[in-house]
Design a protein around this motif. Structure first.
Motif, short mmCIF file in Angstrom:
data_model
loop_
_atom_site.label_atom_id
_atom_site.label_comp_id
_atom_site.label_asym_id
_atom_site.label_seq_id
_atom_site.Cartn_x
_atom_site.Cartn_y
_atom_site.Cartn_z
N TYR A 267 1.22 -1.34 -0.16
CA TYR A 267 0.13 -0.06 -0.04
C TYR A 267 1.24 1.16 -0.15
O TYR A 267 1.93 1.69 0.79
N LEU A 268 1.11 2.20 -1.20
CA LEU A 268 1.47 3.44 -0.94
C LEU A 268 0.12 4.47 -0.87
O LEU A 268 -0.42 4.63 -1.66
N ARG A 269 0.91 5.57 0.08
CA ARG A 269 0.05 6.40 0.55
C ARG A 269 0.77 7.94 0.19
O ARG A 269 1.83 8.52 0.57
N GLY A 270 -0.44 8.46 -1.24
CA GLY A 270 -0.09 9.69 -0.96
C GLY A 270 -0.18 11.19 -1.03
O GLY A 270 -1.18 10.54 -0.14
N THR A 271 -0.14 12.05 -1.42
CA THR A 271 -1.14 13.35 -1.01
C THR A 271 -2.41 13.21 -2.03
O THR A 271 -3.28 13.30 -0.87
N ASN A 272 -2.14 12.78 -2.98
CA ASN A 272 -2.92 12.64 -3.67
C ASN A 272 -3.77 11.82 -4.35
O ASN A 272 -4.96 11.76 -5.12
N GLU A 273 -3.38 10.82 -4.33
CA GLU A 273 -3.88 9.58 -4.30
C GLU A 273 -3.29 8.51 -3.61
O GLU A 273 -2.14 8.49 -2.98
N ASN A 274 -3.98 7.30 -3.67
CA ASN A 274 -3.21 5.97 -2.99
C ASN A 274 -2.89 4.84 -3.68
O ASN A 274 -4.28 4.94 -4.03
N ARG A 275 -2.39 4.17 -3.55
CA ARG A 275 -2.50 2.88 -4.18
C ARG A 275 -1.92 1.70 -4.18
O ARG A 275 -0.64 1.81 -2.79
N LEU A 276 -3.42 0.60 -3.70
CA LEU A 276 -3.38 -0.43 -3.25
C LEU A 276 -3.39 -1.64 -4.48
O LEU A 276 -3.12 -1.82 -5.17
N MET A 277 -1.82 -2.28 -3.92
CA MET A 277 -1.11 -3.25 -4.57
C MET A 277 -1.41 -4.97 -4.54
O MET A 277 -1.14 -4.95 -3.59
N LEU A 278 -2.11 -5.78 -5.44
CA LEU A 278 -2.41 -6.87 -4.72
C LEU A 278 -1.84 -8.40 -6.29
O LEU A 278 -1.88 -7.26 -6.71
N TRP A 279 -1.14 -8.92 -5.58
CA TRP A 279 -1.23 -10.01 -6.62
C TRP A 279 -1.34 -11.16 -6.05
O TRP A 279 -1.16 -11.28 -4.54
N ARG A 280 -1.75 -12.29 -6.54
CA ARG A 280 -2.00 -13.68 -6.36
C ARG A 280 -1.48 -15.14 -6.95
O ARG A 280 -1.29 -14.77 -8.52
N ARG A 281 -1.28 -16.27 -7.30
CA ARG A 281 -0.15 -16.91 -8.32
C ARG A 281 -1.36 -17.22 -8.27
O ARG A 281 -2.12 -17.91 -8.10
N ARG A 282 -1.31 -17.59 -10.17
CA ARG A 282 -2.58 -18.78 -10.07
C ARG A 282 -1.77 -20.66 -9.80
O ARG A 282 -1.41 -20.77 -10.20
N ALA A 283 -3.88 -20.92 -9.72
CA ALA A 283 -3.10 -21.86 -9.15
C ALA A 283 -3.32 -23.10 -10.14
O ALA A 283 -2.59 -24.29 -10.83
N VAL A 284 -3.60 -22.76 -11.42
CA VAL A 284 -3.89 -23.59 -13.27
C VAL A 284 -3.00 -23.10 -13.84
O VAL A 284 -3.80 -22.06 -14.37
N GLN A 285 -2.62 -23.33 -14.42
CA GLN A 285 -1.43 -23.01 -15.80
C GLN A 285 -2.83 -23.34 -17.21
O GLN A 285 -3.04 -24.29 -17.23
N ASP A 286 -2.76 -21.70 -17.85
CA ASP A 286 -3.63 -22.61 -18.76
C ASP A 286 -2.74 -22.57 -20.22
O ASP A 286 -1.32 -21.95 -20.54
N ALA A 287 -2.22 -24.05 -20.07
CA ALA A 287 -1.46 -24.33 -21.37
C ALA A 287 -2.29 -23.33 -23.06
O ALA A 287 -1.51 -23.88 -23.87
N SER A 288 -3.39 -23.83 -23.30
CA SER A 288 -3.93 -22.99 -24.88
C SER A 288 -3.92 -21.48 -24.71
O SER A 288 -4.55 -21.33 -24.68
N ARG A 289 -2.95 -20.62 -24.23
CA ARG A 289 -3.29 -19.66 -23.77
C ARG A 289 -2.61 -18.95 -25.70
O ARG A 289 -2.02 -19.24 -26.14
N THR A 290 -3.55 -17.81 -25.81
CA THR A 290 -3.85 -17.10 -27.36
C THR A 290 -2.07 -16.69 -26.61
O THR A 290 -1.75 -15.95 -25.68
N ALA A 291 -1.88 -15.59 -28.46
CA ALA A 291 -0.96 -14.43 -28.47
C ALA A 291 -1.65 -13.91 -27.34
O ALA A 291 -0.20 -12.76 -27.18
N LEU A 292 -2.62 -13.31 -26.91
CA LEU A 292 -3.25 -11.95 -26.78
C LEU A 292 -2.76 -11.90 -25.42
O LEU A 292 -2.63 -11.75 -24.65
N SER A 293 -3.65 -13.37 -25.12
CA SER A 293 -2.80 -13.50 -23.55
C SER A 293 -1.64 -13.32 -23.24
O SER A 293 -0.70 -12.75 -22.34
N GLY A 294 -0.89 -13.90 -24.11
CA GLY A 294 0.96 -13.69 -24.16
C GLY A 294 1.06 -12.42 -23.65
O GLY A 294 1.80 -11.59 -23.27
#
Lengths: 594, 100
Positions: A125-152
């Motif tokens: 969590y970055l707290r600023g004077t004009n805006e704050n930015r909450l940053m979250l991430w999570r590992r994906r449980a299942v890999q999608d082998a048929s990812r398209t070029a777009l998803s790349g």
């Protein structure tokens, strides 16, 4: 974040006005987007909930002046993780490392942060004077082998976004760390606090683009904030009282509330705030600096603008610089206190050596008498003192004194007393005149520091066996003879240093045969037992009577006297110095003195 | 969202999600519909695919209202993802659950 936003199709950006219906729609959009990118349903639903919780907070706590600003969800999907950033315009909050469920299971609010942490693998969590930015991430449980070029592409965009954010944070960290290393080296070379503080804050202003700053030190946790460094050369701001009612000062409010206080065009300083000395408009923040839970001071820093002064990354740098400064100043204070303690200890040792050197190495040995003296200080340096000199006619003059107080000042007066006492042996034949003369010499110096000295002077004519005694507020001497009678002898007289023109009286008597005479300070008769009772004169008189009757030599009288006092105290620490002069007639028992 | 009474049970049903947007509505409906004879509030979540912490707060509010008269709140037909939310927040110990 400009790179992230400028590449459509590689990510999802949802910007929406601060209302709850928009949060619901935006959260649902994020879920649909993630499902399209191959994120499994459970995880997509989890992200929908995370967005809803973060979005609801952003809407429910939006600042009044930011109602026209949009909340943003920025989403990136990589092969192995999902990233979400939420930009809000609230006053911000202090993010706990591991939020817990409410203590009360029936609480109707307070589970949002817990859910966001539970449903993700990392939160920042970055707290600023004009805006704050909450940053979250999570590992994906299942890999999608048929990812398209777009998803790349999306993966690349998310990675780039993450890298961009990390680069921004790392740049700030690098600036902070390099400054810390440089200035730590300077501190180790013995830089002064004030100079170090000024240069350190100048560096911070340069790194963050700040135009002004004020650093104040807390004199004590409930006292005042005093100006210690200021960007304006030579500027010393008036101290600010640290009282809870002090609402004018943003610095006092930050210190009292233990949290950052921001100010800008939409939340300006109050009219009485001393920071107004930097002109208007002003924008910035005040950060309270705590070290080990104790308030060390405050740092107010900002720019001359109505716009919010700092980004979230810059606020992080300000926190790092301010907290590092706090730790350094605290360490410097501890170092100074240690050195001062060492110096004081050394001074006391020197004073104690001086005091010991004042006591006579050898006492006179008048014909037919033996003199013994002893002094023991309750503290390192005491105020008790004794001396003895032989006059030309073979008579001796004895002095015992007790300077009120202890420590170095008492030792200095003892030294002065000794010098004067030895300066006028011609007055030794008349102890009352000697005391008057000593009083006139010492009075002004003693009066200036509100101290006084009690003293007793005895002249012994060893040929005629007569004694003359004069005293200045001193405790009585005790004299006993072969006849088994012990008497207290106490001429009246004010202590030295009370009145400049004091005249003293003198008492004379003949020494009884086989006499034992004890001149003492109150450390003997005012020794206390555990019940707080004083030893008094009677046990001392008994001891002397027995000693005189038995013709006891002075060594054994001394050891009995010390044993008497120590036994009475039952191991308690002495509260006063203990000093005596013992005069013993050496004519054997049964032999009639000449 | 609508409510109706069957015997001693107040049924709350017909909503697709329970979140910040309609949690206040659930509180109002329960407060307005609850009568002294009610011994149970049954909240039908079978159509709800989304519940957030505000929605949970509204359910806790209903629980507190029922607890005063010795009644209970029963959650009906919660989908696995919603059921998981109750478990995660340990509220599965507070409510009674029933299948569709």
């Amino acid at each position: 974040m400009s790179t992230f936003l400028s590449r459509p199709g590689r990510h999802l950006v949802v910007a929406f006005p601060p209302d709850l219906a928009a949060v619901r729609d935006a959260s649902r959009q994020v879920r649909l987007f993630l499902e399209q990118q191959g994120v499994i349903e459970n995880e997509s639903a989890g992200w929908e909930l995370v967005c809803a919780e973060a979005g609801n907070n952003a809407v429910q706590h939006v600042r009044a002046e930011a109602l026209d600003k949009k909340v943003e969800f920025l989403v990136g999907v990589a092969q192995d993780r999902v990233d979400l950033q939420v930009v809000d315009h609230t006053a911000g909050f202090d993010m706990e490392a591991s939020p817990e469920l409410p203590d009360d299971p029936l609480a109707e609010h307070g589970r949002g942060l817990f859910l966001m942490h539970s449903l993700t693998d990392g939160v920042n969590y970055l707290r600023g004077t004009n805006e704050n930015r909450l940053m979250l991430w999570r590992r994906r449980a299942v890999q999608d082998a048929s990812r398209t070029a777009l998803s790349g592409d999306v993966e690349a965009a998310a990675l780039e976004s993450t890298l961009q954010t990390m680069t921004e944070e790392l740049a700030g960290c690098y600036e902070s760390l390099s400054a810390i290393f440089r200035f730590t080296a300077e501190l180790n070379r013995g830089a002064q606090d004030a100079e170090f503080t000024q240069r350190w804050l100048g560096e911070l202003a340069q790194v963050t683009g700040a135009e002004w700053y004020v650093f104040r030190l807390a004199e004590n946790p409930m006292g005042w904030l005093t100006s210690a460094a200021c960007s304006r050369e030579g500027c010393v701001l008036a101290p600010i009282p640290l009282i809870s009612e002090n609402r004018d000062s943003v610095e006092a409010r930050a210190a009292g509330g233990r949290q950052d206080m921001w100010f800008d065009g939409s939340a300006p300083l109050l009219p009485g705030d001393s920071l107004a000395t930097f002109g208007r408009p002003l924008s910035g923040l005040c950060h309270p600096i705590f070290v080990g839970g104790t308030l060390l001071g405050t740092l107010a820093i900002g720019r001359s603008t109505t716009l919010p002064a700092f980004t979230a990354g810059q606020v992080n740098i300000i926190h790092t610089f301010a907290d590092f400064l706090g730790i350094q100043l605290r360490n410097a204070r501890i170092q100074i206190e240690y050195v001062q303690g060492q110096v004081l200890t050394r001074e006391l040792e020197i004073a104690a050596n001086i005091q010991r050197s004042l006591l006579p190495m050898r006492l006179p040995e008048p014909s037919g008498f033996h003199l013994a003296g002893f002094s023991r200080s309750a503290s390192k340096v005491g105020g008790d003192f004794f001396d003895a000199i032989t006059l030309d006619d073979g008579s001796v003059v004895l002095a015992i004194a007790d300077v009120m107080g202890k420590g170095v000042p008492a030792a200095l007066f003892a030294a002065t007393f000794r010098s004067y006492f030895r300066a006028r042996p011609d007055l030794g034949l008349h102890p009352e005149l000697l005391l008057s003369w000593l009083n006139r010499r010492l009075h002004d110096d003693l009066d200036r520091v509100d101290m006084f000295v009690t003293a007793q002077i005895v002249h012994i004519d060893v040929v005629n066996r007569t004694i003359q005694v004069a005293a200045a507020g001193h405790c009585p001497l005790v004299c006993a003879g072969l006849d088994g009678i012990a008497v207290e002898v106490a001429p009246e007289g004010l202590p030295l240093g009370i009145a400049a023109l004091t005249e003293y009286s003198c008492m004379s008597f003949r020494l009884p045969p086989g006499s034992r005479m004890l001149m003492l300070t109150d450390g003997i008769v005012e020794a206390r037992n555990p019940a707080g009772q004083l030893l008094g004169y009677e046990p001392v008189k008994d001891l002397l009577q027995r000693a005189a009757a038995a013709g006891q030599p002075s060594d054994s009288i001394q050891s009995e006297l010390l044993a008497l006092v120590d036994a009475y105290r039952c191991g308690l620490e002495p509260h006063d110095d203990l000093t005596y002069l013992l005069v013993s007639e050496t004519v054997p028992v049964g032999v009639k003195p000449a | 969202m609508r409510t109706y009474t069957v015997g001693e049970t107040l049924l709350v049903t017909e909503f697709e999600n329970l979140g910040a947007l309609n949690a206040g509505m659930l509180r109002d409906y329960v407060r307005a519909s609850l009568k002294p004879g009610h011994r149970c509030i049954e909240v039908d979540l079978s159509q709800a695919t989304f519940v957030d912490s505000e929605g949970l707060g509204a359910l806790i509010s209903a629980h507190k209202a029922m607890a005063q008269c010795g009644g209970i709140v029963r959650i009906k037909g919660a989908v696995p993802m919603v059921r998981e939310l109750f478990r995660l927040t340990r509220l599965d110990q507070l409510f009674e659950f029933s299948p569709d």
